[in-house]
Structure formats: C-alpha cells, structure tokens
Design a protein around this motif. Structure first.
Motif, PDB file in Angstrom:
ATOM      1  N   ALA A   5      14.372   2.874  13.653  1.00 48.85           N
ATOM      2  CA  ALA A   5      14.942   3.085  15.144  1.00 48.85           C
ATOM      3  C   ALA A   5      15.535   4.758  15.046  1.00 48.85           C
ATOM      4  N   VAL A   6      16.040   5.293  13.993  1.00 49.66           N
ATOM      5  CA  VAL A   6      16.441   6.409  13.796  1.00 49.66           C
ATOM      6  C   VAL A   6      15.400   7.380  13.682  1.00 49.66           C
ATOM      7  N   LEU A   7      14.569   6.939  12.824  1.00 47.83           N
ATOM      8  CA  LEU A   7      13.201   8.007  12.587  1.00 47.83           C
ATOM      9  C   LEU A   7      12.325   8.074  13.791  1.00 47.83           C
ATOM     10  N   SER A   8      12.455   6.867  14.665  1.00 44.09           N
ATOM     11  CA  SER A   8      11.619   7.128  15.688  1.00 44.09           C
ATOM     12  C   SER A   8      12.054   8.009  16.556  1.00 44.09           C
ATOM     13  N   VAL A   9      13.356   8.563  16.518  1.00 42.25           N
ATOM     14  CA  VAL A   9      14.084   9.634  17.425  1.00 42.25           C
ATOM     15  C   VAL A   9      14.211  10.876  16.396  1.00 42.25           C
ATOM     16  N   LEU A  10      14.577  10.968  15.259  1.00 40.47           N
ATOM     17  CA  LEU A  10      14.886  12.064  14.480  1.00 40.47           C
ATOM     18  C   LEU A  10      13.957  12.043  13.208  1.00 40.47           C
ATOM     19  N   ASP A  11      12.767  12.070  13.436  1.00 40.61           N
ATOM     20  CA  ASP A  11      11.682  11.946  12.251  1.00 40.61           C
ATOM     21  C   ASP A  11      12.005  13.266  11.254  1.00 40.61           C
ATOM     22  N   GLY A  12      11.950  12.695   9.891  1.00 37.83           N
ATOM     23  CA  GLY A  12      11.812  14.149   8.852  1.00 37.83           C
ATOM     24  C   GLY A  12      13.279  14.313   8.611  1.00 37.83           C
TER      25      GLY A  12
ATOM     26  N   GLU B  88       8.592   2.100   2.389  1.00 34.46           N
ATOM     27  CA  GLU B  88       7.442   2.916   1.841  1.00 34.46           C
ATOM     28  C   GLU B  88       6.524   2.123   1.264  1.00 34.46           C
ATOM     29  N   GLY B  89       6.698   1.057   0.685  1.00 33.84           N
ATOM     30  CA  GLY B  89       5.875   0.125  -0.029  1.00 33.84           C
ATOM     31  C   GLY B  89       5.156  -0.814   0.938  1.00 33.84           C
ATOM     32  N   GLN B  90       5.536  -0.672   2.238  1.00 32.99           N
ATOM     33  CA  GLN B  90       4.711  -1.384   3.567  1.00 32.99           C
ATOM     34  C   GLN B  90       4.041  -0.355   4.077  1.00 32.99           C
ATOM     35  N   GLY B  91       4.294   0.923   3.715  1.00 27.80           N
ATOM     36  CA  GLY B  91       3.405   2.051   4.522  1.00 27.80           C
ATOM     37  C   GLY B  91       3.707   2.335   5.912  1.00 27.80           C
ATOM     38  N   LEU B  92       5.266   2.266   5.962  1.00 25.65           N
ATOM     39  CA  LEU B  92       6.005   2.184   7.186  1.00 25.65           C
ATOM     40  C   LEU B  92       6.601   3.630   7.284  1.00 25.65           C
ATOM     41  N   VAL B  93       7.060   4.435   6.211  1.00 25.80           N
ATOM     42  CA  VAL B  93       7.369   5.384   6.062  1.00 25.80           C
ATOM     43  C   VAL B  93       7.273   6.308   4.905  1.00 25.80           C
ATOM     44  N   ARG B  94       7.452   7.473   4.631  1.00 28.62           N
ATOM     45  CA  ARG B  94       6.875   8.207   3.437  1.00 28.62           C
ATOM     46  C   ARG B  94       7.916   9.462   3.353  1.00 28.62           C
ATOM     47  N   ARG B  95       8.410   9.527   2.226  1.00 29.96           N
ATOM     48  CA  ARG B  95       9.420  10.570   1.630  1.00 29.96           C
ATOM     49  C   ARG B  95       8.629  11.638   0.936  1.00 29.96           C
TER      50      ARG B  95
ATOM     51  N   HIS C 272      13.117  14.249   2.458  1.00 25.87           N
ATOM     52  CA  HIS C 272      12.941  14.133   3.915  1.00 25.87           C
ATOM     53  C   HIS C 272      12.345  12.556   4.119  1.00 25.87           C
ATOM     54  N   VAL C 273      12.542  12.060   5.227  1.00 26.09           N
ATOM     55  CA  VAL C 273      11.766  10.712   5.497  1.00 26.09           C
ATOM     56  C   VAL C 273      11.038  10.727   6.799  1.00 26.09           C
ATOM     57  N   PHE C 274       9.921  10.251   6.979  1.00 28.04           N
ATOM     58  CA  PHE C 274       9.185  10.551   8.051  1.00 28.04           C
ATOM     59  C   PHE C 274       8.574   8.970   8.149  1.00 28.04           C
TER      60      PHE C 274
END
Length: 159
Positions: free
Chosen positions: A56-63, A88-95, A106-108
């Motif tokens: 949720a947070v990344l959907s608004v404040l990516d990176g 990250e293991g599920q491919g939903l975010v990347r650092r 930074h998390v995307f």
C-alpha cells in the motif's frame, strides 16, 4: 516548575476517564478490528497485513528507503526486512542500492506488486467504508485534521 507540579496533581485516572472516553484505547480497538477483518480476507489470498501495508505504501510512495518504509508502514525494521524478503521472493518488490550511499536501500513496487495490491485494495476499501458508515464529510474532515495534529505532536520522524 510550579505549573508542571500543579498540572500533575490534577491528572485523572483511567478509571475516572473511562475506556470509552480514552482516545488511545478507542484507536487501538478500531485498528485492531480493521486489521482482524482484513487478515481474514487477505489470508485467503496468501497475504499478511505487513505485506499489504508495504504494498500500500509503495503504491503511493514508490522508491522510498527501507528506513522510511518502516516509519510509513509502522512495522519494526526487523519484521519489515523479513516482509521484504518474502515480497521480493514473490517478485512483488525490488530493492536497489542508493545512488549516493550504497548502504541505503530503496524499495520499488514491481508491476506484479502493483497488480497484487490492486487485488487487495477493494477489501481494504470495503473495510474503510464500513468503518466510516454514517460519518459525514465534515466529521471525516475534522477527524483527519485532528489525527494529523496528533501525529505532529507525537511523531519522532519528519515524515
């Protein structure tokens, strides 16, 4: 100094205030119920509250940095680190390493992460709507303004 002593002598007890008039108690009950309702639904979709908060947070404040993400999600850094490992293991975010400081991460949100949050959002919004059923726009606006003042009073971070 006298003013502080005088103020301390007038402190009410929790019993005098009453649980139903003690805002921190009410806020905890409300968020506990909100999270419990979401937990039931999200479990069926293989997600946890921590994972959805992060998405949720990344959907608004990516990176954002991991440190800032911890503040925004209200998740302790050790728990957030494990949450990010799973996401990250599920491919939903990347650092990614910071450009100016390689120690900063930074998390995307990935496209898959954005889609996963898109599936979770209707459940979150439904619980939000239930929580605010019968509360008008003025009341909601006043509540948000009050909560923002309260956060300013107690926050330890600039975000």
């Amino acid at each position: 100094m006298e003013q502080k002593i005088e103020k301390r002598q007038r402190i009410s007890t929790l019993g005098q205030i009453g649980l139903q008039q003690f805002a921190p108690y009410l806020m905890n009950r409300i968020m506990g119920r909100y999270n419990a309702s979401l937990r039931e639904v999200l479990r069926k979709h293989g997600l946890t509250i921590s994972q959805v908060r992060t998405l949720a947070v990344l959907s608004v404040l990516d990176g954002v940095t991991v440190n800032d993400l911890s503040v925004y999600t209200v998740i302790e850094q050790s728990t957030l680190s494990r949450t990010l490992d799973v996401l990250e293991g599920q491919g939903l975010v990347r650092r990614e390493q910071g450009v100016t400081d390689s120690r900063v991460r930074h998390v995307f949100l990935t496209d898959e992460g954005r889609a996963e949050f898109g599936r979770a959002w209707p459940f979150m919004h439904e619980e939000f709507e239930t929580m605010f059923n019968g509360i008008g726009d003025r009341e909601y606006t006043a509540l948000i303004a009050t909560l923002q003042k309260m956060l300013t009073n107690i926050r330890r971070h600039d975000i």
